[in-house]
Motif scaffolding. Structure first.
Motif: not given
Length: 174
Positions: A146-166
């Protein structure tokens, strides 16, 4: 000369505060140059996303918000660790601009000393909309979308960004 402003950010990730700031600046200028700072850094905890990924986040967010992209330049610029050369580095990467929009003290000082007009940007719920805060929420598996635009959420999910951070946290502890 066209009234062209400059706005610098790392956008790690791009969030609704950034979007609000850009909209506010676009209300004051004909065109806006958005500098993706620290362009050479990625895949670390402070800068997990590449310059190209951040460019996609910014562009898609602006499109999603209905911003006229003909009024916007998005330019990745690497850090220059010699302060006396940083303004000229930015000038070399960007179209000519006549005003800087920033709240960051060093950036403001360097551009003022180089003769630019500098203007503050109103913060949009600064404690909530901060990239560091958002990355922490991602790492703790707390709500961040909810803190980012929907397109950013979708893109971070697409590139597996959360797991990259982990993975970056695990790498830092080894």
């Amino acid at each position: 000369m066209i009234n062209r402003g400059l706005y610098v950010g790392r956008f790690q990730p791009f969030h609704l505060g950034h979007l609000d700031a850009i909209k506010a600046v676009l209300a004051k200028v004909d065109e806006l140059v958005i500098v993706i700072g620290s362009a050479q850094y990625s895949h670390n905890l402070k800068n997990p996303f590449t310059a190209g990924e951040r460019l996609v986040m910014v562009r898609h967010s602006l499109q999603e918000a209905g911003v006229d992209l003909a009024r916007v330049w998005i330019v990745p610029v690497p850090d220059m660790h010699l302060h006396m050369l940083w303004v000229s580095t930015v000038e070399g990467y960007t179209p000519k601009f006549n005003k800087l929009y920033s709240n960051e003290p060093l950036t403001r000082r360097l551009f003022m000393e180089a003769g630019y007009t500098v203007e503050n940007i109103s913060f949009f719920e600064r404690q909530t909309y901060a990239s560091t805060h958002i990355r922490e929420k991602m790492l703790k598996d707390q709500s961040w979308t909810t803190l980012v635009p929907k397109s950013v959420t979708d893109f971070i999910i697409e590139i597996d960004g959360v797991n990259r951070l982990r993975d970056l946290v695990r790498t830092d502890k080894i």
